[in-house]
Design a protein around this motif. Structure first.
Motif, short mmCIF file in Angstrom:
data_model
loop_
_atom_site.label_atom_id
_atom_site.label_comp_id
_atom_site.label_asym_id
_atom_site.label_seq_id
_atom_site.Cartn_x
_atom_site.Cartn_y
_atom_site.Cartn_z
N SER A 21 2.46 -6.25 -0.65
CA SER A 21 2.23 -4.81 -0.53
C SER A 21 0.96 -4.46 -1.30
CB SER A 21 3.40 -4.02 -1.12
OG SER A 21 3.41 -4.14 -2.52
N GLY A 22 0.44 -3.27 -1.04
CA GLY A 22 -0.79 -2.85 -1.71
C GLY A 22 -0.63 -2.82 -3.22
N SER A 23 0.49 -2.24 -3.69
CA SER A 23 0.66 -2.14 -5.14
C SER A 23 0.77 -3.52 -5.79
CB SER A 23 1.86 -1.27 -5.50
OG SER A 23 2.92 -1.48 -4.63
N PHE A 36 -4.86 6.91 -6.64
CA PHE A 36 -3.52 6.40 -6.32
C PHE A 36 -3.64 4.91 -6.01
CE2 PHE A 36 -0.01 5.15 -3.62
CZ PHE A 36 1.06 5.56 -4.40
N HIS A 37 -2.92 4.10 -6.80
CA HIS A 37 -2.99 2.65 -6.60
C HIS A 37 -1.61 2.04 -6.37
CE1 HIS A 37 -7.21 2.74 -7.85
NE2 HIS A 37 -6.85 3.50 -8.85
N VAL A 72 -7.17 -0.48 -0.38
CA VAL A 72 -5.90 -0.59 0.34
C VAL A 72 -5.85 0.42 1.50
CG1 VAL A 72 -3.39 -0.23 0.14
CG2 VAL A 72 -4.60 -1.60 -1.56
N GLN A 73 -6.36 1.61 1.24
CA GLN A 73 -6.40 2.59 2.34
C GLN A 73 -7.70 2.51 3.13
OE1 GLN A 73 -6.86 7.36 2.70
NE2 GLN A 73 -5.05 6.74 1.54
N GLU A 129 -10.60 3.75 -6.59
CA GLU A 129 -10.63 3.81 -5.13
C GLU A 129 -12.07 4.18 -4.74
OE1 GLU A 129 -7.13 6.04 -3.11
OE2 GLU A 129 -7.21 6.77 -5.15
N LYS A 184 -2.75 -2.05 4.05
CA LYS A 184 -2.61 -1.20 5.23
C LYS A 184 -3.22 -1.80 6.51
CE LYS A 184 -2.23 3.02 2.46
NZ LYS A 184 -0.82 3.38 2.40
N ASP A 239 -10.35 -0.59 -4.99
CA ASP A 239 -9.06 -0.55 -4.29
C ASP A 239 -9.31 0.00 -2.88
OD1 ASP A 239 -6.65 0.08 -3.16
OD2 ASP A 239 -5.87 1.21 -4.87
C1 PLP Z 1 -5.57 3.32 -2.29
C2 PLP Z 1 -4.18 2.79 -2.33
N1 PLP Z 1 -3.88 1.79 -3.18
C3 PLP Z 1 -2.66 1.24 -3.24
C4 PLP Z 1 -1.63 1.72 -2.45
C5 PLP Z 1 -0.26 1.10 -2.58
O1 PLP Z 1 0.03 0.37 -1.46
P1 PLP Z 1 1.57 0.05 -1.07
O2 PLP Z 1 2.19 1.37 -0.67
O3 PLP Z 1 1.45 -0.91 0.08
O4 PLP Z 1 2.22 -0.54 -2.26
C6 PLP Z 1 -1.89 2.76 -1.55
C7 PLP Z 1 -0.80 3.29 -0.70
O5 PLP Z 1 -0.82 4.39 -0.21
C8 PLP Z 1 -3.19 3.32 -1.49
O6 PLP Z 1 -3.50 4.32 -0.67
#
Ligand code: PLP
Length: 361
Positions: free
Chosen positions: A39-41, A68-69, A172-173, A137, A199, A170
């Protein structure tokens, strides 16, 4: 499906293709190795573990405020701001230029990094060589869609270089096209030490990864970042299928006309008294529509009402739009599939405008 104590051919191929793609992008030359996550986190957690392990005398992390991470472990520790509950004393927050990018009309304006430099220098003065990592981010996603001037992120990177701090982006998004380029580090002219992906990476299959410098990742001991599902064959196949799709068609080129249509349509929403600001990635596929307190309703209530009105559409069963909000209590996110066609984009923004007008009538 488990892969934690063995490496599969599909993992090798996915890693090799990802690294090749990222290293060929401008700014990608530090990206040498993949550390998979589920997962992203979790990928953020692993990236931060590696950065801290790189020099254990420098455990402190700088994070950008209202980012948001993720919600777990260290990913949560670098999320939000210092006044949130249960802060990790290793994490120090610095300002993100939210005012400077609060609306699309401010795009391209001259940007002054001086106040941010002062914040960074003050932190360095106080904590010196204990600061080892900076994470941000590229744009604040969950924090309400704030897309900063390039010079801000480039200033953070220069500070990291000057003090030998690991620079983590980061994505992830943002990754796989949201900002208009395949990776946000290209869009913003950066050369990160670690890029975190999620994502869009698996196009719906839950897979994430940190991609970064070998000497940083090698600081972790054997098995220190392993777990049951990371790098499982299904996820690695999904990453390859996603890469195939980007290779087969010019997805990013084809999305540009739709991007322009959506942006124009969202800016038109500002005719409504409850719409305060519209923000987004220039030529990308993500925007935020910020509401304001107005008449008898709060911004959050307007955001909820707008999301619901768009979802319900014009009362036929097939014409609703699914949006997300409120983010940061006042922002509706518009983040369509990259493959939305110009016709679909035109119909969608027209429906949003009709829905918004109905609300204010
Ligand atoms: C920029 C960013 N980092 C990390 C995450 C966390 O990812 P996850 O929900 O897959 O744990 C998100 C999720 O929305 C995100 O937008």
């Amino acid at each position: 499906m488990t892969a934690y104590n063995a490496i599969t051919p599909v993992e090798v191929q996915a890693s090799a293709r990802l690294i090749k793609l990222m290293r060929s992008a401008p700014g990608g030359n530090r990206l040498e190795q993949v550390m998979w996550a589920a997962s992203g986190s979790e990928a953020i957690q692993k990236a931060l573990w590696a950065a801290i392990a790189h020099d254990r005398s420098r455990p402190m992390i700088i994070a950008t405020r209202y980012g948001f991470h993720g919600k777990k472990g260290l990913s949560n520790a670098v999320t939000g701001c210092e006044t949130d509950a249960e802060r990790d004393p290793r994490v120090k927050f610095i300002s993100f230029p939210m005012a400077e990018c609060r609306d699309i009309s401010l795009r391209g304006q001259a940007f002054d990094f001086t106040p941010y430099q002062k914040e960074l220098d003050a932190l360095h003065h106080q904590y010196g060589m204990r600061l080892g990592t900076l994470i941000t981010e590229p744009y604040l996603g969950g924090g309400g869609s704030y897309h900063p001037p390039k010079e801000y992120l480039q200033g953070l990177e220069q500070f990291c270089r000057k003090h030998d701090i690991v620079f983590i982006i980061d994505e992830v998004q943002a990754n796989f096209g949201r900002t208009g380029a395949m990776f946000a580090f290209e869009t913003y002219g950066l050369e990160p030490d670690i890029v975190v992906l999620g994502k869009g990476l698996g196009n719906g299959i839950p897979v994430a990864a940190a991609v970064g410098k070998t000497d940083i990742f090698d600081s972790l001991g054997y098995g220190e970042a392993s777990d049951t599902w990371s790098a499982n064959p299904l996820c690695c196949a999904a990453v390859q299928a996603t890469l195939d799709a980007f290779e087969r068609a010019d997805i990013l080129g084809q999305m540009k006309p739709s991007s322009a249509i959506i942006e124009r349509g969202l800016v038109a929403l500002k005719e409504l008294p409850f719409v305060a600001n519209v923000r987004g990635e220039n030529g990308g596929m993500v925007w935020g529509v910020e509401m304001r307190d107005c008449a008898e309703r709060t911004a959050a209530e307007w955001a909820n009402a707008f999301v619901l009105a768009c979802y319900q559409g014009d009362s036929s069963e097939s014409d609703g739009i699914h949006l997300l909000g409120p983010l940061a209590k006042k922002v509706v996110r518009v983040s369509p599939p990259l493959v939305i066609t110009p016709d679909e984009a035109t119909a969608a923004v027209a429906l949003m405008l009709r829905s918004a007008r109905r609300l204010s009538a």
